[in-house]
Design an enzyme around this catalytic site. Sequence first.
Site, PDB file in Angstrom:
ATOM      1  N   HIS A  71       0.828  -1.198   0.000  1.00  0.00           N
ATOM      2  CA  HIS A  71       0.000   0.000   0.000  1.00  0.00           C
ATOM      3  C   HIS A  71       0.869   1.258   0.000  1.00  0.00           C
ATOM      4  CE1 HIS A  71      -3.120   2.600   2.325  1.00  0.00           C
ATOM      5  NE2 HIS A  71      -3.207   2.813   1.021  1.00  0.00           N
ATOM      6  N   GLU A  74       2.260   1.825  -3.333  1.00  0.00           N
ATOM      7  CA  GLU A  74       1.228   2.422  -4.196  1.00  0.00           C
ATOM      8  C   GLU A  74       1.186   3.950  -4.017  1.00  0.00           C
ATOM      9  OE1 GLU A  74      -2.713   4.033  -3.498  1.00  0.00           O
ATOM     10  OE2 GLU A  74      -3.031   1.919  -2.991  1.00  0.00           O
ATOM     11  N   HIS A  75       1.287   4.411  -2.780  1.00  0.00           N
ATOM     12  CA  HIS A  75       1.273   5.860  -2.529  1.00  0.00           C
ATOM     13  C   HIS A  75       2.544   6.529  -3.036  1.00  0.00           C
ATOM     14  CE1 HIS A  75      -2.155   6.970   0.222  1.00  0.00           C
ATOM     15  NE2 HIS A  75      -2.354   5.680   0.034  1.00  0.00           N
ATOM     16  N   GLU A 183      -5.250   7.481   6.426  1.00  0.00           N
ATOM     17  CA  GLU A 183      -6.221   6.596   5.787  1.00  0.00           C
ATOM     18  C   GLU A 183      -6.626   5.488   6.768  1.00  0.00           C
ATOM     19  OE1 GLU A 183      -4.660   5.294   2.036  1.00  0.00           O
ATOM     20  OE2 GLU A 183      -6.340   3.941   1.686  1.00  0.00           O
TER      21      GLU A 183
HETATM   22 ZN   LIG Z   1      -4.146   4.552   0.201  1.00  0.00          ZN
END
Ligand SMILES: [Zn+2]
Length: 1113
Positions: A71, A74-75, A183
């Site tokens: 994750h 991905e950022h 998040e």
């Molecule tokens: Zn995210």
Amino acid sequence: MGSLDKKPLVKVLADKLEKPELDNRSYRVIQLSNELEALLVHDPDTDKASASVNVGVGSFSDDDDMPGMAHAVEHLLFMGTEKYPVENDYNQYLTAHSGYSNAYTGSTETNYFFEVAASSEDVGSQKNGSGNRLTNGDLDAVTSPSNADLPLYGALDRFSQFFIAPLFLEETLDRELRAVDSENKKNLQSDNWRMMQLDKSLSTKKHPYHHFSTGNLATLRDEPRARGLDIRSEFMKFHAKHYSANRMKLVVLGKESLDTLQSWVEEFFSAVDNKSLPCLRWDESGPYAEEDLLKIIFAKPVMESRSLDITFTYQDEEENNLYLCQPHRYITHLIGHEGPGSILAYIKALGWANVLSVGTNTVSPGFGQLTIDIRLTPDGLEKYEEITKIVFQYIALIKHAGPQRWIFDEIKNMKEVDFRFKEKSPATRFTSTTSSTMQKALPRELLLSGERVVREYNEAEIEKGLSWLRSDNYRIHVTSQEFPGDWDQKEKWYGTEYRIQDVPLAFQEAITNALNSKPEDIPKELHMPHKNDFVPTQLTVERKEVDTPSKVPKLIRNDDAVRLWYKKDDQFWVPKASIKITLRNPLVSITPANSVKTALYTMLVHDELSEYSYDAEIAGLEWDFNESNRGLNISVSGYNEKMPVLLEKVLTCMRNIEIKPERFRIVKERIIRSYRNWEFAQPYQHSGSYIQWLRSTIGWSNDQLLAEIPHVSVEEVAEFYPQLLKQVHIEVLAHGNLYKEDALRMTQLVEHIIKPRALPRAQWQKKRNLILPEGSDYTWSRVHKDPAMVNNSIDYFLYVGEINNPILRGKLLLLDQIGSEPAFDHLRTKEQLGYIVWSGSRYGATTMGYRVTIQSERSAEYLEKRINAFLMVLSKNIEEMSPKDFESHKRSMINKRLEKLKNLDSEFGRFQSHISDEYYNFLQAEEDAESVRHITQQQMIDFFGHYIHPDSPHRAKLSVHIIAQSSPKEVAPTLSKDDQLEKIQNTIEKSLVASGVGVDTDKLRARLANVDILGGDQNGITAAILTYLRDDAQIPEEHVNMVAEQAPQLLSTVLPALGVEVQTDDKNLPPVPEVKATTWIENVPEFKASLQVSTAPIPVVDLSTFEELEPKL
Ligand SMILES: [Zn+2]
């Protein structure tokens, strides 16, 4: 060497895809020489181009001790590339071309996507540019000037670089990890996330299903650093290890020809490195080991809800070419059935449950799950064992009955019809879902249809599928706030309280007996479904081509009793239609008690009809019955053939329903729960809703409705609802594959069944908004009721004017466009205030304004200041913007407003919103585009200076602050000063230790003694810590710098959580302007009474211009 040898080889894997009847897109699947597979989509009509890359790796591949890696990657992937090193270059480019981007991380995949305008107005004259047909990777020829101006071309160039040469810029690392952390904090109080993780955490460690997928600051930064890892290099290692061209599936959709798209894909994606990595598998164990099965997990939810989940281990249908028969469809069709004889119909009649759903999913290659989720009533909670038995008895029933061909055919038939008439989905949704589908082992020709159509009746496979529903491979979750109450453990990542135990012997025996029931032992209430009469047989569409589709509906009846709007579809050609009927009646919402009674009435009608209408629902015909401030709304939509049948049934039930006390009790409990649960929704949802409520003249807050509930009885509702039907004005929109006669007949059906008197226009409810006076500044605050909520939120609203002013509307839209990227960049990316940051226009019933919404751990008052500072920056942006950029923003907004309607539903939705807002401005989008076209930069500067700028004496502002109970204001009074000090010092020490620094408590405390900790002097605290590190601990300067970098952000969350408001004067942040003091709203009715009201809507053109009246039938 001859250049011929170097030409990359492109394989065409499919040049035709099985597609819906009306799909005029063309498709080609290719594989580049680096094994990257791409689906090219040429859509001659699209106004949005889009691309998506799905990489076949996700959170299952995280290191066990660094959850969230996939994750985080991905950022971070989006933070600059070698070719485009500026970190927000990509998003700036997209925004300037009416686009945006997003991404998500799944367990075995990571999906990236964007959309942009399909063509730019500038290059309209050079359209023939796409004629330079290129089928190979000849780079120089492709970068012709015409390509460079095409939005998709430039976007693909930037997008592809993320997969070729991402920089993982060091200076963005901390910020993006904080975004990940925020998040996660947003999800912390969400039961979906909590329950999903609980099941994962209680599964075997041998399978990565066990992982915590999102990650947070501790798992991704602090703990790995404390272990001496260089986290940036860990992320880069993950990328190097798992990202490879052969694991990537690309979908590109554009207006250009397939050959042009192919040449671009070759040009940009051939350079992605191919590491020939294998498909990821985890075969050592399934997600549940044997010892994880036959367990009951009792868990306590945040929201007031009760449910029983039964999860079976199941096969992975994706693996064994089961797409041909998809046995799970047969099984879930029966278990999830809601008609007579079904599990739900039976347990609903017993008063035990409201909702049942069932589905299968693939966890990882080779392993699947089948989950039955039942929402319980309070009585049902006590009977969860009985309900489980009934489920197993029904499974026994299906097994006894054996596969039934006619049931399969019904499913197959509906699936075929749905696919045949499937309309286009929006570009981005299409590319992102299809790139994910491409990871599956479907024949490439069937990429669009493979999962949507079932093809083969296969008894053996159905039986094999059913064989997974056993009494030795399941587990049960029981979720409730009250029962059993003795939860003795806490889940690690979300803190969910739970208890896990073996299924008791007697219960297990009962389950096994139920599953082995003989046919005669199964309750007679359970039986197989009957034939579905709602399956459409007439699927004809009368096609009358028109030059330009009409943008307005016609008014084919307009009298005292009825207004009937009608449009026969002239562009989408599907055998579907929608009808929405509003029965205007001011009684519906005149008091909170009336609102509650109306809501109960509509829910009871739903409850009464659910068994009957389930057949219609699975045959693609949906209905709804609800209330709005204007009155009651009835809608039916789907395949039009059997629409009148369903409509008649709904109307008859509305008219004649006899309210049974036992159903009333259940429905009332549900409504109470939904009001109570609303108090636990995300803070930003509250601030958004309260800001609308504070500006409205009608409509009630959640508290006001909740207060009425205890006083509403079954008799009152029974007495009340006929009054809602007695005198109404009927307004109808009938739209789609319908003749005028159909529309007129269905309208008459309403009149004949309901038999109302006409409600004169003078008695219609008038919509208005309150007007914030020039120069006003109001704030209303409220404490969030969830004690564990860590986030605050703000809705900051600046009043602009009434909606029916096209010039102001145009300026507000343009401000929305110009402000959105900078707002995101400043407030979210740079200042890291929180995951939720939105800005733009906000419309009420009759007025509109500009708003900024932020959900954050920082205090609402701090957010208020940061928004003021941001508006100063935005003001300068607009003043200093180059004319070229200004024009490009205008173009972007115009494109958005003129965006084509994608399908029948979106046209219906547009008409409906113009009818229900009562302005009847069907051409509003065109009017907006025209208005934006004429705005000059100076006019925008003046507009901003008047309505938005913090210095403006004219602007009118209203803020809503939602305050977490753990915010400084609320926490401070609960702690003594000494406690506060002690806790802060402790936390500082702990985090230093976590970052690998030994701490001498006395020396550190001595340094901190001279600082005003409780005054929130963040800079002073940081300085003291650094002095300690340099002079007392004598750690290397490098390490000191690292701490110096992290300290402010650490303190900015630690201090507020312990009741200290942080004093920051960070010189790097834009300065906060002086603004006049706000007026706190103490008494809402008085506040509302002090304001003027707006005019009510009047149709923008005389409605008679739409009339095309028919003689009565
Ligand atoms: Zn995210």
